[in-house]
Write an enzyme that holds these catalytic residues in place. Sequence first.
Site, mmCIF file in Angstrom:
data_model
loop_
_atom_site.group_PDB
_atom_site.id
_atom_site.type_symbol
_atom_site.label_atom_id
_atom_site.label_comp_id
_atom_site.label_asym_id
_atom_site.label_seq_id
_atom_site.Cartn_x
_atom_site.Cartn_y
_atom_site.Cartn_z
ATOM 1 N N SER A 14 -1.608 -2.802 -19.130
ATOM 2 C CA SER A 14 -2.685 -3.231 -18.231
ATOM 3 C C SER A 14 -2.882 -4.752 -18.220
ATOM 4 O O SER A 14 -2.876 -5.401 -19.266
ATOM 5 C CB SER A 14 -3.999 -2.562 -18.655
ATOM 6 O OG SER A 14 -5.058 -3.099 -17.893
ATOM 7 N N SER A 16 -5.662 -5.990 -16.969
ATOM 8 C CA SER A 16 -7.114 -6.221 -16.947
ATOM 9 C C SER A 16 -7.624 -7.023 -18.143
ATOM 10 O O SER A 16 -8.473 -7.904 -17.965
ATOM 11 C CB SER A 16 -7.855 -4.892 -16.830
ATOM 12 O OG SER A 16 -7.620 -4.349 -15.561
ATOM 13 N N LYS A 65 -9.252 8.958 -14.742
ATOM 14 C CA LYS A 65 -10.128 8.597 -13.620
ATOM 15 C C LYS A 65 -10.940 9.770 -13.059
ATOM 16 O O LYS A 65 -12.056 9.580 -12.584
ATOM 17 C CB LYS A 65 -9.317 7.950 -12.491
ATOM 18 C CG LYS A 65 -8.895 6.528 -12.790
ATOM 19 C CD LYS A 65 -8.226 5.936 -11.566
ATOM 20 C CE LYS A 65 -7.886 4.479 -11.793
ATOM 21 N NZ LYS A 65 -7.469 3.822 -10.546
ATOM 22 N N ASN A 87 -13.338 4.369 -11.774
ATOM 23 C CA ASN A 87 -12.577 3.405 -12.572
ATOM 24 C C ASN A 87 -13.480 2.401 -13.282
ATOM 25 O O ASN A 87 -12.988 1.527 -13.986
ATOM 26 C CB ASN A 87 -11.554 2.669 -11.695
ATOM 27 C CG ASN A 87 -12.211 1.648 -10.810
ATOM 28 O OD1 ASN A 87 -13.345 1.825 -10.380
ATOM 29 N ND2 ASN A 87 -11.523 0.559 -10.554
ATOM 30 N N ALA A 128 -0.660 10.522 -0.053
ATOM 31 C CA ALA A 128 -1.844 11.384 0.034
ATOM 32 C C ALA A 128 -2.391 11.707 -1.355
ATOM 33 O O ALA A 128 -2.961 12.770 -1.566
ATOM 34 C CB ALA A 128 -1.489 12.665 0.800
ATOM 35 N N ALA A 131 -5.124 7.461 -4.666
ATOM 36 C CA ALA A 131 -5.321 6.134 -4.069
ATOM 37 C C ALA A 131 -5.528 6.265 -2.557
ATOM 38 O O ALA A 131 -6.358 5.567 -1.963
ATOM 39 C CB ALA A 131 -4.128 5.243 -4.375
ATOM 40 N N ARG A 160 5.209 12.772 1.619
ATOM 41 C CA ARG A 160 6.393 13.610 1.343
ATOM 42 C C ARG A 160 6.012 15.096 1.348
ATOM 43 O O ARG A 160 6.667 15.910 1.977
ATOM 44 C CB ARG A 160 6.978 13.198 -0.014
ATOM 45 C CG ARG A 160 8.116 14.054 -0.473
ATOM 46 C CD ARG A 160 8.594 13.612 -1.832
ATOM 47 N NE ARG A 160 7.540 13.666 -2.861
ATOM 48 C CZ ARG A 160 7.732 13.374 -4.130
ATOM 49 N NH1 ARG A 160 8.915 12.976 -4.538
ATOM 50 N NH2 ARG A 160 6.726 13.454 -5.003
ATOM 51 N N GLY A 245 -0.734 -6.435 -3.276
ATOM 52 C CA GLY A 245 -1.726 -5.603 -3.958
ATOM 53 C C GLY A 245 -2.492 -6.291 -5.091
ATOM 54 O O GLY A 245 -3.423 -5.702 -5.645
#
Length: 284
Positions: A14, A16, A65, A87, A128, A131, A160, A245
Amino acid sequence: MKRAFIIGHPISHSLSPKMHKFWLDELGIEGSYEAIDVAPENLEAELKRLQNAGYVGGNVTIPHKEAVMKFCDEIVGLAKGKTKAINTLVFIENKIVGYNSDVYGFSKNLSSNGIDFDNINSCLVIGAGGAAIAILTELRMFFPPSNIGQSNRIIYVTNRTRDKSAYLSKEFECCVIDWDKKETILPSVDLVINTTSLGMKGQPELDINLNDLRKNSIVTDIVYNPLETNLLKQSHSLGIKTVDGLGMLIYQGVLGFTKWFGVDPSTKEGLLEKTRELLVKNLS
Ligand code: ATR
C-alpha cells in the site's frame, strides 16, 4: 498524538502510509498512520483493539471492504446504498462510522483534471466488480436516469461475465454491451472508464482498440501502477485526453485525513502536486 491505520491482507504494497506520513510531516501534525496486516478471521477483534487503543480511525482495503460494514455503528453517504463497500472508518466516542471515499476520489480526480460532467452525455464503464458499483453510484448522481431533457445521457456497461453487467444494468439503468463487441459503442461515448484490474502490474492487459473513439472523448483508468497503463498509452497516441488513476488514490486519502486529523491537505498550496511526485517515485 492522533493515530490512524490502514488494515488489509496483504498490506505491504500500500502507498497510503507514505502519503499520510508525508501529509503529517508537511502539515506539522503530530500523528501517525500505520499499516496493519489483519487476516479476515481477526477483523472484528482487531477493530475492537484499535478502538480501545484510542485510534481516530483509518482505511480499510482488500479483502475487508465489505466485511467491515457489519461492524460499523453508522454508515454514511453513498456507502449506505448500492455501493456496499467501505474504505474509511472514523472512530467517534464508542462508535465506528464508515464511509466510501473511493467514490469521492473518482469524481474529484476527474473534476480536478478539468472534466465537467455537464459536458458528458455517455460513458462506457468497463467491468462490473466492486469498483464499478462505486463508480456507477457516483455517475448516477451526475446523470440521474430518465431525467427530463437529459434522455440522451446513457451509461453503457461491459464485462467479461455478462450476468454481472446485466445485474448492474437493472440496478443503475445502464445498457449492457457484450464484452466481445465493446468497440462497437466507442463512436458514441464521451468517457471511457476502466474499473477492472486489467492493465495493472502483474495482471493481463485490457484488450480494447480505441481507434473508433472520438478525439474529443476522455479515457480514465482506476489502475495507477503503472501510471500510464496500455489503455492510457493507446489513448495518448490517438491524441485523446486521459486521466490516470493516481489522483483517485490521493483524493480518497484527503477525505480520511481531514476527518482523522482535522486538516484538509488540499488546502495547502502545492501539497497534492508534491504528493503525486512522491507517489510516482514510489511506484515499483
Ligand atoms: P473490484 O472490487 O476491485 O472491482 P472485483 O469485484 O473482483 O474487484 O472485480 C474485478 C473486475 O475485473 C470484474 O469486472 C472482472 O470481470 P468478471 O466479472 O468477468 O470476473 C474484471 N476482470 C478481472 N480479470 C479479468 C480478465 N482477465 N478479463 C476480463 N475481465 C477481468
